[in-house]
Design a protein around this motif. Structure first.
Motif, mmCIF file in Angstrom:
data_model
loop_
_atom_site.group_PDB
_atom_site.id
_atom_site.type_symbol
_atom_site.label_atom_id
_atom_site.label_comp_id
_atom_site.label_asym_id
_atom_site.label_seq_id
_atom_site.Cartn_x
_atom_site.Cartn_y
_atom_site.Cartn_z
ATOM 1 N N SER B 58 0.950 -1.006 0.059
ATOM 2 C CA SER B 58 0.098 0.113 0.126
ATOM 3 C C SER B 58 0.749 1.316 -0.081
ATOM 4 C CB SER B 58 -0.783 0.045 1.127
ATOM 5 O OG SER B 58 -1.903 -1.137 1.077
ATOM 6 N N PHE B 80 -8.291 -2.684 -2.628
ATOM 7 C CA PHE B 80 -7.816 -2.848 -1.150
ATOM 8 C C PHE B 80 -8.982 -2.403 -0.195
ATOM 9 C CE2 PHE B 80 -2.928 -3.020 -2.487
ATOM 10 C CZ PHE B 80 -3.110 -4.355 -2.652
ATOM 11 N N LEU B 311 -9.400 -8.673 -5.142
ATOM 12 C CA LEU B 311 -8.818 -7.809 -4.043
ATOM 13 C C LEU B 311 -10.171 -7.592 -3.016
ATOM 14 C CD1 LEU B 311 -7.146 -4.705 -6.168
ATOM 15 C CD2 LEU B 311 -6.337 -6.549 -4.724
ATOM 16 N N THR B 315 -9.323 -9.581 0.889
ATOM 17 C CA THR B 315 -9.355 -8.938 2.212
ATOM 18 C C THR B 315 -9.957 -9.890 3.350
ATOM 19 O OG1 THR B 315 -9.212 -7.061 1.259
ATOM 20 C CG2 THR B 315 -9.706 -6.889 3.650
#
Lengths: 123, 613
Positions: B58, B80, B311, B315
């Motif tokens: 990130s 994300f 994505l 998570t």
């Protein structure tokens, strides 16, 4: 679990924590309401999220036309507006889920109290 | 030598270690070591989750991906962030209500077999290793830029990997989850500060977002690559043209003269590498130029969808993130935490692409003005886009800003690898040792095993970090850090998310179904990722069925539905529900426990610094 107030009936019909009881009926009620809420929001989330690549593939005005400086609608949404969408969804969902928890908790206590009252009447 | 920058990084490291030593006195039990005593409030937990989540990918990778690929890179940031919606909608509160320590505990508690616990442990370890790899790579590349020197005969890259692995192993082993949580909270806010500083300095130097975007989109994106002379001069079988010819269409006469000099200096050694600029292709709309503000630099139509799904689903499949949900005091707190996570990381992810875009003109103008930078560059562009944050910081704010950014990069790696080490240690120490090897072990011995597990996985992470350049992966992929993280997301999304979704929301899920689903999702995702790596390294061709699967950048579009379908079909055929399924269902969806805690005020957040009895 942290405190040791949990008692599970052998029959698997109810779980008690202090004065509060979960019956399979009350839990099913919670489950169905929670499922409806989560999957409704989930449908909106995935529809919007997957619409972005779909539009990137098929709609030229979305991905190729500049609308503000160098921003295309595609770039503006992915780099900025998508987060506003996520914040709005997460906020409203959390608030609705909290309210749902409260309402269903009260209903579960009513179900428990009613069952207890019936039990004492029978005795 | 960047003295001020190095002092700032050392300051961060000393503070990190001090926090761990401070929190050590509050870590007595396994609940303290793995879950910080389940007393982390929403705001603190959101900061810690954000620190846990915002990795080198990130902090360095997103800006690098945007710098190299424009809009396709921006998608990393959006994806994300979007992943947390899946967590809050479908998983967070149910997981917390169920209690326990780890994802493997959930699998065992929900399905009641040792087999599913052990395969979940395996999946946790493999996902964690996939996620550790880019952090270690980030450590090495940041050290290269910041210090530029190695020690004990090691390269600068290897020295960075060793330092980061050593420090994290120390502070996680000493501080456990409480120390890690405190560190992650601090590290997240340092990251945010560093990102804000870079963007503020960029705007201060005259950067204008809409105008810069328009400027960057005027001409097609240029790719930079470091190629061997053999790769540069071997004609393509189909077109008969070499990459040297392609570079000549982009690079100036003076730049090509430098390339010619480098070829001549190599004196016939075809393995010597030379940095060149190459034209890019639009993979999505083949007839259009590949412009910065348009999609298609990295992904074709299929990969656009695969990447988004990888994505947003990935998570919810990251074990170190899921473990953090057990540290919330209640299900409602878990939801609140996720909302704050979205606010924090959303803000961060709005800024990261701005930094990536600003980097284009800042680096180009600086080099054109006669400035020099330590990072390899060609045609006014960095050869390794992942170096854009520290390079831009040095240009904009000198050693002070470079120090803030470098400390931020190390903070990102520390916080994420710290979380991964805790997740891996809990998988081995809690899920295997405490359950199977020595169930009667004392608390002190359990904590000790946790610490030994941390050290072992840190050693493994070190080995992976050192191996990446040896296999040439850093040259095979542009913006490798972000790429490797999406592999970890793909593995997690394929292995865990189908099991978690069906385990929470479909009572008819059976143990055999869930076990089969985890196995199919896990191994199919890993197989496709390795095929892709082998194809990039030229070991696997592009023809046939292997070629097709090897060409999939993200396997999730296949492997997630495959895992889900496996669970549904096997469960339907099997039909063997656990005998106590109603009781399990009440643990996941029941609210009596929370109502009881609320009534007695037990859902309030206590102090993380209360000593356990």
């Amino acid at each position: 679990m942290g405190d040791s107030t949990m008692t599970a009936a052998d029959s698997g019909v109810q779980i008690q924590h202090g004065d509060h009881i979960d019956t399979i009926e009350s839990v099913d009620l919670v489950f169905r309401a929670q499922r409806k809420l989560s999957f409704t929001y989930g449908a909106v989330f995935f529809a919007v999220t997957l619409a972005i690549p779909a539009l990137s593939v098929w709609w030229k005005s979305w991905y190729a036309v500049q609308i503000w400086g160098g921003f295309t609608a595609n770039y503006l949404f992915v780099s900025l507006l998508y987060y506003v969408f996520l914040w709005g969804m997460a906020w409203t969902y959390s608030k609705q889920a909290d309210k749902l928890d409260e309402r269903l908790g009260e209903m579960a206590d009513v179900i428990t109290a009613t069952a207890a009252a019936k039990g004492s009447e029978t005795e | 030598m960047n003295t001020i920058a190095i002092i700032l990084v050392i300051g961060l490291i000393v503070f990190t270690i001090a926090l761990s030593i401070f929190s050590r006195r509050f870590t007595r039990t396994t609940a303290d070591f793995y879950l910080a005593g389940r007393k982390v409030g929403s705001f603190s937990n959101a900061s810690a989750i954000s620190g846990d989540y915002l990795s080198a990918a990130s902090f360095l990778g997103v800006a690098g991906a945007v710098y190299a690929s424009g809009l396709d890179g921006v998608w990393y940031a959006a994806g994300f962030a979007g992943g947390f919606m899946v967590v809050v909608l479908f998983i967070a509160s149910a997981l917390r209500r169920f209690g326990e320590y780890t994802v493997a505990d959930f699998a065992f508690g929900r399905f009641g077999s040792n087999r599913i616990r052990l395969i979940t442990v395996l999946a946790v370890l493999l996902t964690s290793l996939f996620y550790m790899a880019p952090q270690m790579f980030g450590a090495g590349t940041t050290w290269q830029v910041l210090v530029g020197k190695g020690f004990f005969g090691m390269t600068p890259y290897a020295s960075g990997v060793v330092v980061v692995a050593g420090i994290i192993a120390f502070y996680v082993a000493v501080g456990g989850m409480k120390g890690t949580t405190l560190n992650q909270i601090f590290q997240f806010w340092w990251l945010m500060f560093a990102m804000i500083m870079v963007v503020v300095f960029a705007f201060g130097s005259g950067f204008n977002y809409p105008s810069a975007l328009a400027e960057a989109s005027k001409t097609p994106i240029v790719n930079t690559k470091s190629l061997t002379i053999a790769e540069l001069t071997t004609p393509d079988a189909a077109t008969g043209k070499t990459l040297y010819d392609s570079a000549a269409t982009i690079m100036t006469t003076a730049e090509m003269a430098t390339v010619d000099e480098a070829i001549a200096a190599a004196a016939g050694d075809e393995k010597v590498k030379i940095a060149v600029a190459l034209p890019s292709k639009n993979k999505l709309h083949e007839l259009r130029d590949m412009l910065f503000a348009e999609p298609g630099h990295r992904y074709n139509a299929f990969d656009q969808f695969s990447m988004v799904l990888a994505l947003v689903l990935g998570t919810a499949g990251l074990p170190h993130i899921l473990n953090r949900y057990y540290t919330n005091p209640s299900g409602a707190a878990a939801r609140r935490s996720t909302f704050w996570v979205l606010v924090f990381i959303g803000t961060f992810y709005i800024l990261a692409p701005i930094a990536g875009l600003a980097g284009i003109s800042i680096i180009r103008d600086y080099l054109a003005g006669g400035g020099t930078i330590t990072a390899a560059n060609v045609h006014g562009l960095l050869v390794k886009p992942d170096q854009i944050m520290p390079m831009m910081a040095e240009i904009l704010g000198g050693q002070w800003l470079l120090g803030i950014v470098s400390a931020g990069a190390f903070a990102a790696m520390f916080s994420t690898v710290g979380g991964l080490l805790i997740a891996s240690a809990s998988a081995v120490g809690h899920d295997v040792y405490e359950k199977y090897i020595n169930p009667n072990a004392s608390e002190a011995k359990r904590v000790l095993v946790g610490k030994i597990s941390v050290l072992s996985f840190a050693a493994l992470a070190l080995g992976i970090g050192l191996a990446i350049p040896k296999f040439g992966l850093d040259q095979a992929y542009p913006a490798l850090i972000a790429m490797m993280v999406t592999w970890a997301f793909s593995v997690g999304a394929s292995a865990f998310v189908p099991m978690l979704l069906t385990g929470i929301w479909w009572k008819g899920t059976t143990e055999r179904g869930a076990t089969a689903g985890i196995a199919v999702g896990l191994f199919s995702a890993i197989a496709i990722i390795f095929l892709n790596i082998f194809q990039q390294l030229g070991i696997v061709g592009k023809e046939g069925i292997l070629g097709f699967f090897g060409a999939l950048t993200f396997p999730v579009l296949f492997t997630f539905p495959l895992g889900l379908l496996t669970i549904i079909i096997v469960s339907k055929i099997d039909g063997q529900l656990p005998k106590n399924v109603d009781e399990i269902w009440m643990r996941i969806h029941g609210t009596a426990h929370e109502r009881h805690e609320k009534q007695h005020g037990l859902d309030k957040v206590g102090s993380m610094f209360a000593k356990s009895k």
